[in-house]
Design an enzyme around this catalytic site. Structure first.
Site, mmCIF file in Angstrom:
data_model
loop_
_atom_site.group_PDB
_atom_site.id
_atom_site.type_symbol
_atom_site.label_atom_id
_atom_site.label_comp_id
_atom_site.label_asym_id
_atom_site.label_seq_id
_atom_site.Cartn_x
_atom_site.Cartn_y
_atom_site.Cartn_z
ATOM 1 N N LYS A 13 48.231 -32.259 -12.443
ATOM 2 C CA LYS A 13 47.236 -31.353 -11.856
ATOM 3 C C LYS A 13 45.858 -32.017 -11.724
ATOM 4 O O LYS A 13 45.227 -31.924 -10.674
ATOM 5 C CB LYS A 13 47.143 -30.171 -12.811
ATOM 6 C CG LYS A 13 46.710 -28.892 -12.275
ATOM 7 C CD LYS A 13 47.024 -27.747 -13.248
ATOM 8 C CE LYS A 13 46.957 -28.057 -14.724
ATOM 9 N NZ LYS A 13 45.658 -27.925 -15.358
ATOM 10 N N ARG A 88 43.409 -19.228 -17.076
ATOM 11 C CA ARG A 88 44.546 -19.523 -17.945
ATOM 12 C C ARG A 88 45.192 -18.266 -18.497
ATOM 13 O O ARG A 88 46.205 -18.343 -19.167
ATOM 14 C CB ARG A 88 44.090 -20.384 -19.115
ATOM 15 C CG ARG A 88 44.333 -21.888 -18.884
ATOM 16 C CD ARG A 88 43.852 -22.588 -20.109
ATOM 17 N NE ARG A 88 44.419 -23.845 -20.429
ATOM 18 C CZ ARG A 88 43.980 -25.017 -20.021
ATOM 19 N NH1 ARG A 88 43.051 -25.097 -19.111
ATOM 20 N NH2 ARG A 88 44.494 -26.128 -20.493
ATOM 21 N N ARG A 127 50.574 -39.973 -22.098
ATOM 22 C CA ARG A 127 49.123 -39.973 -21.910
ATOM 23 C C ARG A 127 48.418 -40.096 -23.258
ATOM 24 O O ARG A 127 47.380 -40.753 -23.370
ATOM 25 C CB ARG A 127 48.689 -38.671 -21.215
ATOM 26 C CG ARG A 127 47.212 -38.643 -20.891
ATOM 27 C CD ARG A 127 46.810 -37.352 -20.220
ATOM 28 N NE ARG A 127 46.863 -36.229 -21.123
ATOM 29 C CZ ARG A 127 46.658 -34.965 -20.760
ATOM 30 N NH1 ARG A 127 46.435 -34.690 -19.494
ATOM 31 N NH2 ARG A 127 46.708 -33.989 -21.640
ATOM 32 N N ARG A 144 49.852 -25.885 -26.601
ATOM 33 C CA ARG A 144 49.328 -25.725 -25.239
ATOM 34 C C ARG A 144 50.436 -25.324 -24.278
ATOM 35 O O ARG A 144 50.236 -24.488 -23.393
ATOM 36 C CB ARG A 144 48.623 -27.008 -24.790
ATOM 37 C CG ARG A 144 47.186 -27.064 -25.304
ATOM 38 C CD ARG A 144 46.675 -28.468 -25.524
ATOM 39 N NE ARG A 144 46.718 -29.274 -24.347
ATOM 40 C CZ ARG A 144 46.865 -30.597 -24.357
ATOM 41 N NH1 ARG A 144 47.001 -31.236 -25.505
ATOM 42 N NH2 ARG A 144 46.874 -31.265 -23.248
HETATM 43 P P1 AMP Z 1 42.769 -29.123 -20.177
HETATM 44 O O1 AMP Z 1 42.040 -30.398 -20.000
HETATM 45 O O2 AMP Z 1 42.738 -28.233 -18.953
HETATM 46 O O3 AMP Z 1 44.161 -29.331 -20.693
HETATM 47 O O4 AMP Z 1 41.996 -28.274 -21.301
HETATM 48 C C1 AMP Z 1 41.841 -28.795 -22.598
HETATM 49 C C2 AMP Z 1 41.497 -27.678 -23.561
HETATM 50 O O5 AMP Z 1 40.269 -27.037 -23.163
HETATM 51 C C3 AMP Z 1 42.500 -26.532 -23.635
HETATM 52 O O6 AMP Z 1 43.598 -26.824 -24.492
HETATM 53 C C4 AMP Z 1 41.629 -25.409 -24.178
HETATM 54 O O7 AMP Z 1 41.359 -25.586 -25.559
HETATM 55 C C5 AMP Z 1 40.314 -25.647 -23.435
HETATM 56 N N1 AMP Z 1 40.307 -24.940 -22.145
HETATM 57 C C6 AMP Z 1 40.318 -25.490 -20.906
HETATM 58 N N2 AMP Z 1 40.314 -24.557 -19.958
HETATM 59 C C7 AMP Z 1 40.323 -23.359 -20.597
HETATM 60 C C8 AMP Z 1 40.350 -22.009 -20.172
HETATM 61 N N3 AMP Z 1 40.387 -21.678 -18.870
HETATM 62 N N4 AMP Z 1 40.319 -21.036 -21.121
HETATM 63 C C9 AMP Z 1 40.270 -21.343 -22.426
HETATM 64 N N5 AMP Z 1 40.279 -22.593 -22.905
HETATM 65 C C10 AMP Z 1 40.298 -23.607 -22.002
#
Ligand code: AMP
Length: 188
Positions: A13, A88, A127, A144
Site C-alpha cells: 500500500k 482504520r 521488511r 496489527r
Molecule cells: P502504518 O504505518 O499505517 O502501518 O501505521 C503504523 C501504526 O501507526 C499503526 O500500527 C497504529 O499504531 C498507528 N496508526 C496509523 N494509522 C492509524 C489510524 N488511522 N488510527 C489509529 N492508529 C493508526
C-alpha cells in the site's frame, strides 16, 4: 482526485501510494508516517503515541481524526490526496465521510488491496529485517493483522455501499499493481 488506500500492512500500500501521489501530483498522506515522524521528533503527540505504535495498537480516534483533518486542510491537499492508513475503523470512516462531504470534497475512490494473511505476514517479516521498524516484532505484526481483520476490513462493505470501492490484486509486481491501479482510476 481524493483517494483512500485500504489494505493490510505488507500489501504494498505505502509503495503504491507514493507512486500514485507522484503520478497524480497530489500529496501522500500516511498516518503511520506522521506518527513515526512525531515520535522521532519527540513532539508531545509522539511521546504520547510511542507505546501504542510499538504494541501494534490503534492510536485513539480523536487524536488521529484531528491529525488527518489538519493535514488535509493544508493548501497542497486541496486539489486531492492519497490517504494511506486512514480510516482504520468505522468511527474514523464516518468522521472522514461526514467532514469531506460537508466541505464538498468527497472521496472519489477507495482502492482495496487484496492479499492473503500469509503473504502479508511474510512481507512484513521481510521488511522487519530490512528496515528494523520498532513495531515489526512478531507480536505487534500479529496484533496489527488482527485489528485489520476485525476493524478495518469491514470498511470494504461501507465503501462498496457508497459505490467507491475499487479492488486491487496486491499479489503481483510493483509495476503490475501500479499499472492496474492507474487503469482502474483513469480508465486507460
Ligand atoms: P502504518 O504505518 O499505517 O502501518 O501505521 C503504523 C501504526 O501507526 C499503526 O500500527 C497504529 O499504531 C498507528 N496508526 C496509523 N494509522 C492509524 C489510524 N488511522 N488510527 C489509529 N492508529 C493508526
Amino acid at each position: 482526485m481524493n483517494i483512500i488506500l485500504l489494505g493490510p500492512q505488507g500489501s504494498g500500500k505505502g509503495t503504491q501510494a507514493k507512486l500514485l501521489a507522484t503520478e497524480l501530483g497530489v500529496p501522500h498522506v500516511s498516518t503511520g508516517d506522521m506518527f513515526r515522524a512525531a515520535i522521532a521528533d519527540q513532539t508531545p503527540l509522539g511521546v504520547r503515541v510511542k507505546a501504542v505504535l510499538d504494541a501494534g495498537e490503534l492510536v485513539p480516534d480523536d487524536l488521529t481524526i484531528a491529525l488527518v483533518q489538519e493535514r488535509l486542510s493544508g493548501p497542497d491537499a486541496v486539489s486531492g490526496f492519497i490517504l494511506d492508513g486512514f480510516p482504520r475503523n468505522r468511527a474514523q470512516a464516518e468522521a472522514l465521510d461526514q467532514w469531506l462531504d460537508g466541505i464538498g470534497r468527497p472521496v472519489d475512490a477507495v482502492l482495496c488491496f487484496e492479499l492473503s494473511n500469509d503473504v502479508a505476514t511474510e512481507r512484513m517479516l521481510a521488511r522487519a529485517d530490512a528496515e528494523g521498524r520498532a513495531d515489526d516484532t512478531p507480536e505487534a505484526i500479529a496484533r496489527r493483522l488482527e485489528i485489520y481483520r476485525d476493524q478495518t476490513a469491514p470498511l470494504q462493505e461501507h465503501y462498496r455501499k457508497r459505490g467507491t470501492l475499487v479492488p486491487v490484486d496486491a499479489d503481483d509486481s510493483i509495476d503490475a499493481v501500479h499499472a492496474g491501479i492507474v487503469a482502474a482510476l483513469l480508465g486507460t
